[in-house]
Write a protein that holds these residues in place. Structure first.
Motif, mmCIF file in Angstrom:
data_model
loop_
_atom_site.group_PDB
_atom_site.id
_atom_site.type_symbol
_atom_site.label_atom_id
_atom_site.label_comp_id
_atom_site.label_asym_id
_atom_site.label_seq_id
_atom_site.Cartn_x
_atom_site.Cartn_y
_atom_site.Cartn_z
ATOM 1 N N GLN A 177 30.016 78.174 49.283
ATOM 2 C CA GLN A 177 30.259 79.168 48.243
ATOM 3 C C GLN A 177 29.099 79.209 47.245
ATOM 4 O OE1 GLN A 177 34.118 78.049 46.691
ATOM 5 N NE2 GLN A 177 35.200 79.165 48.295
ATOM 6 N N ASP A 206 34.721 80.682 39.346
ATOM 7 C CA ASP A 206 34.238 81.278 40.603
ATOM 8 C C ASP A 206 34.911 80.638 41.807
ATOM 9 O OD1 ASP A 206 32.479 82.944 39.269
ATOM 10 O OD2 ASP A 206 30.738 81.640 39.547
ATOM 11 N N PHE A 207 34.887 79.302 41.832
ATOM 12 C CA PHE A 207 35.471 78.588 42.975
ATOM 13 C C PHE A 207 36.982 78.785 43.037
ATOM 14 C CE2 PHE A 207 31.774 75.809 41.728
ATOM 15 C CZ PHE A 207 30.944 76.191 42.763
ATOM 16 N N ILE A 265 32.900 74.390 49.486
ATOM 17 C CA ILE A 265 32.371 74.544 48.125
ATOM 18 C C ILE A 265 30.854 74.734 48.167
ATOM 19 C CG2 ILE A 265 31.999 73.331 45.936
ATOM 20 C CD1 ILE A 265 34.768 71.988 46.416
ATOM 21 N N LYS A 309 28.411 81.371 43.956
ATOM 22 C CA LYS A 309 29.408 80.848 43.021
ATOM 23 C C LYS A 309 28.848 79.642 42.276
ATOM 24 C CE LYS A 309 33.069 82.997 45.444
ATOM 25 N NZ LYS A 309 34.356 82.966 46.127
ATOM 26 N N LEU A 343 39.623 70.792 43.468
ATOM 27 C CA LEU A 343 38.303 71.312 43.104
ATOM 28 C C LEU A 343 37.621 70.392 42.102
ATOM 29 C CD1 LEU A 343 36.094 73.462 42.999
ATOM 30 C CD2 LEU A 343 37.539 74.771 41.420
ATOM 31 N N SER A 394 38.261 81.983 44.740
ATOM 32 C CA SER A 394 37.772 82.274 46.096
ATOM 33 C C SER A 394 38.897 82.589 47.061
ATOM 34 C CB SER A 394 36.995 81.069 46.619
ATOM 35 O OG SER A 394 37.893 80.007 46.865
ATOM 36 N N TRP A 438 37.320 70.530 52.276
ATOM 37 C CA TRP A 438 36.840 71.371 51.180
ATOM 38 C C TRP A 438 35.361 71.258 50.816
ATOM 39 C CZ3 TRP A 438 39.490 75.393 50.150
ATOM 40 C CH2 TRP A 438 40.870 75.389 50.279
#
Lengths: 144, 144
Positions: free
Chosen positions: B29, B40-41, B26, B35, B53, B44, B22
């Motif tokens: 993004q 926002d994340f 991130i 983002k 996250l 996705s 991940w």
DNA sequence: TATTTTTGCTTGTAAAACAAAAGTAATAAA
DNA sequence: TTTATTACTTTTGTTTTACAAGCAAAAATA
């Protein structure tokens, strides 16, 4: 063949293949440390478990990032070599190295600096070509 | 501070931080998709779970790869921004994108090609500078 | 033939990822 | 001013993956 990919983003899809704890470490060991047998990888500083190593090599072979061959006079030992596709990850590995060299030392003081980093800093493109050529020469030599 | 690193290799140590499913997603993004908030994340295409996250953002903040700020007139929403250290990963992300664009399509036919790939192919160094500058401008604008 | 080496599998345990849901605090709407 | 919504964050229970140690087959070597 489209399964197991999280979405249609090229970066995320690349990470679906090489974005884990071990895959790029194995590729680095092949490219920069001349490792090519199961034993070579097993004995590394990183100390990967043999079952994880086995599954990663299988996956990399399926994606044609490496090949599995045997020497003519040794039917036991498998020789794992980077394909052109695998060698295509050289720039990514070099950029990661440069980032690490600049940014990780504050969190990890005993980190070692590869002598090739200075060369790469001076002429990145040329160094990448040299590293790839060196790998190819060396593996040709070892096959015969 | 030297704990949690597998060994003293700079590449392996970089992967101890960003080498998972991940983290680079991130960062991508943030850098390429603009983002900057938890929401926002969360929304996705990659569909990261909120607890993962949360832990990754915390880790990235600890390593000073991102900052967590708030807007002056909004005490609720956190704004996550790449630091210089985080922006230093741009070349790595670009190289991964180029590799993916060339090598993954055979395994994942519905992969999408970012319009910026052509620009990067023509002039890599300049494109990387532009992407970083664009990110900085945009985030300055959004803060005021 | 007996032993060692290489490769890679199995087993049991620990850690991490995951989805879903609940919690908390700030803000907006009725 | 109650109520609802938004933006995160944490918790819970389940599934997946990682891991260490030991095992086993095949081939090389003594």
């Amino acid at each position: 063949m489209n399964n197991n990919f999280r979405c249609n983003c090229p970066i995320t899809s690349a990470l679906d293949i090489v974005g884990d704890k071990w895959t790029l470490v194995i590729i680095k060991q092949m490219l920069l440390e001349g490792k090519k047998t199961f034993k070579d990888f097993s004995e590394s500083d990183e100390a990967i478990a043999s079952n994880i190593l086995s599954s990663r090599l299988k996956m990399l072979e399926q994606f044609k990032i490496i090949t599995k061959e045997k020497l003519t006079h040794n039917k036991k030992t498998n020789i794992y070599l980077l394909t052109e596709k695998g060698l295509g990850l050289t720039p990514t590995i070099i950029e990661l190295t440069l980032w690490s060299d600049l940014n990780i030392r504050e969190h990890h003081s005993s980190i070692i600096s590869d002598s090739r980093i200075e060369m790469v800093k001076k002429n990145k493109e040329e160094s990448i070509k040299m590293i790839v050529e060196f790998y190819k020469q060396k593996t040709d030599y070892n096959k015969t």
